[in-house]
Design a protein around this motif. Structure first.
Motif, mmCIF file in Angstrom:
data_model
loop_
_atom_site.group_PDB
_atom_site.id
_atom_site.type_symbol
_atom_site.label_atom_id
_atom_site.label_comp_id
_atom_site.label_asym_id
_atom_site.label_seq_id
_atom_site.Cartn_x
_atom_site.Cartn_y
_atom_site.Cartn_z
ATOM 1 N N VAL A 79 46.767 35.274 47.555
ATOM 2 C CA VAL A 79 47.255 34.504 49.775
ATOM 3 C C VAL A 79 46.725 33.918 49.841
ATOM 4 O O VAL A 79 46.718 33.536 51.257
ATOM 5 C CB VAL A 79 46.505 36.582 49.763
ATOM 6 C CG1 VAL A 79 46.854 37.664 49.330
ATOM 7 C CG2 VAL A 79 44.975 35.982 49.812
ATOM 8 N N PRO B 280 40.581 38.458 43.604
ATOM 9 C CA PRO B 280 40.721 39.141 44.651
ATOM 10 C C PRO B 280 40.128 40.651 43.629
ATOM 11 O O PRO B 280 39.827 40.709 42.177
ATOM 12 C CB PRO B 280 42.046 38.558 43.971
ATOM 13 C CG PRO B 280 42.471 38.237 42.742
ATOM 14 C CD PRO B 280 41.148 37.509 42.623
ATOM 15 N N VAL C 153 37.722 37.144 55.168
ATOM 16 C CA VAL C 153 38.929 37.780 54.519
ATOM 17 C C VAL C 153 40.135 37.362 54.508
ATOM 18 O O VAL C 153 40.637 36.922 55.639
ATOM 19 C CB VAL C 153 38.960 39.163 54.656
ATOM 20 C CG1 VAL C 153 39.912 40.012 54.667
ATOM 21 C CG2 VAL C 153 37.755 39.620 54.517
ATOM 22 N N VAL C 154 41.007 36.757 53.532
ATOM 23 C CA VAL C 154 41.599 35.895 53.363
ATOM 24 C C VAL C 154 43.038 36.934 53.173
ATOM 25 O O VAL C 154 42.753 38.005 51.843
ATOM 26 C CB VAL C 154 41.931 35.319 52.934
ATOM 27 C CG1 VAL C 154 43.139 34.006 52.869
ATOM 28 C CG2 VAL C 154 41.127 34.089 52.638
ATOM 29 N N THR C 155 44.016 36.967 54.373
ATOM 30 C CA THR C 155 45.222 37.952 53.912
ATOM 31 C C THR C 155 46.857 37.672 54.344
ATOM 32 O O THR C 155 46.663 35.843 54.365
ATOM 33 C CB THR C 155 44.862 39.052 54.677
ATOM 34 O OG1 THR C 155 45.740 40.025 54.253
ATOM 35 C CG2 THR C 155 45.305 38.859 55.965
ATOM 36 N N SER D 122 39.632 38.480 49.236
ATOM 37 C CA SER D 122 40.785 38.837 48.993
ATOM 38 C C SER D 122 41.048 40.157 48.506
ATOM 39 O O SER D 122 40.322 40.559 47.541
ATOM 40 C CB SER D 122 42.057 37.606 49.197
ATOM 41 O OG SER D 122 41.968 37.592 47.629
ATOM 42 N N LYS E 11 43.805 32.353 48.698
ATOM 43 C CA LYS E 11 42.105 32.354 48.917
ATOM 44 C C LYS E 11 41.562 31.398 48.914
ATOM 45 O O LYS E 11 40.478 30.386 49.024
ATOM 46 C CB LYS E 11 41.740 33.654 48.289
ATOM 47 C CG LYS E 11 40.291 33.645 48.269
ATOM 48 C CD LYS E 11 39.517 34.771 47.357
ATOM 49 C CE LYS E 11 40.233 34.851 46.291
ATOM 50 N NZ LYS E 11 40.734 33.462 44.907
#
Length: 277
Positions: A47, A153, A173-175, A42, A49
């Motif tokens: 967020v 991150p 990808v984590v958002t 991320s 992750k």
């Protein structure tokens, strides 16, 4: 190529003739057996992750695969707590053995190396990066189909070390659904491209809260901008995760393996497909 400060003609390394950049990838523990390695990244913290990392390991484990989690977020390790794993990692035949969750998911984290798991990790960047590398080279990951790497991150020392040292087969990808997402995705994509690591897709976490009365999905952080942010880079949005107090409660209690996360199934499908390529 950088300029040398000595006579290259007498250099045993023939640096004057070296044209290709040297690989920094490290070999895993000789006794390890790992089929696929997936990084969860991320561009900023907070967020979810680590939640996504834990649930990906759980979902693939439920499908019959042997999974493990390498917690590379050294200064903010949360994976052992999510799985209810405590105590200290053991040594066997000069190898570090990961700890196992109640269903058999292997976990390695700095928390499992400390005398007290609540002790802060007050280390400088190079030491932290070296610890991450040792989780790859010194830990015995036995018969692992999917090893998920929970990365810190951003784009600093440790994420760079993971990209350079561990042969990642892909990243997720984590958002979150805020407008800042476009910049966050851009940073993650740029770094992945620089390191020649494929991006499997994007997971948007905390997309909505489901009304307990009518079931309506309420976007508490505003309308999502994920589609426009990912379209620019030709990426797939694999999941929209809820902001669910029950999930947070179970994770805090160390019961990640009791969480149902069907919204992550498309991401699990994408990872599972790597074994068929």
């Amino acid at each position: 190529m950088s300029e040398c400060t000595h006579d290259c003609s007498t250099c045993a390394q023939n640096c004057g003739e070296r044209q290709e950049p040297q690989s920094l990838l490290k070999q895993p523990n000789p006794k390890s057996s790992i089929k696929k390695v997936i990084g969860i990244v991320s561009g900023k913290g907070g967020v979810g992750k680590s939640l996504v990392t834990a649930m990906m390991a759980v979902l693939l484990h439920r499908r019959g695969y042997r999974t493990g989690v390498l917690d590379a977020d050294i200064t903010g390790p949360s994976i052992p707590k999510a799985f209810g794993v405590h105590g200290r990692a053991m040594m066997q035949d000069q190898c570090v053995l990961p700890c196992a969750s109640k269903t058999g998911i292997d976990v390695m984290s700095v928390n499992l190396m400390l005398e007290n798991e609540t002790d802060p990790v007050v280390w400088r960047g190079p030491i932290i990066a070296n610890m991450v590398t040792q989780f790859w080279t010194d830990v015995l990951w036995k018969d692992i189909d999917f090893l998920f790497v929970d990365m810190p991150p951003g784009t600093g020392d440790v994420p760079l070390t993971v990209f350079q040292s561990i042969p990642l087969d892909g990243i997720l990808v984590v958002t979150s659904p805020q407008e800042l997402v476009s910049m966050i995705v851009a940073k993650a994509v740029t770094m992945a491209n620089m390191m020649h690591v494929p991006i499997l897709g994007v997971v948007e976490n905390m997309s909505y809260v489901k009304c307990p009365s009518c079931g309506e999905k309420i976007p508490v952080f505003g309308e999502s901008h994920i589609e426009e942010a990912t379209k620019k880079y030709g990426l797939k949005v694999l999941a929209h995760g809820p902001l669910d107090p029950q999930i947070a409660f179970k994770i805090d209690k160390g019961c990640a393996e009791d969480v149902d996360a069907p919204w992550l199934d498309p991401a699990a499908d994408e990872v599972e497909a790597l074994l068929k390529k």
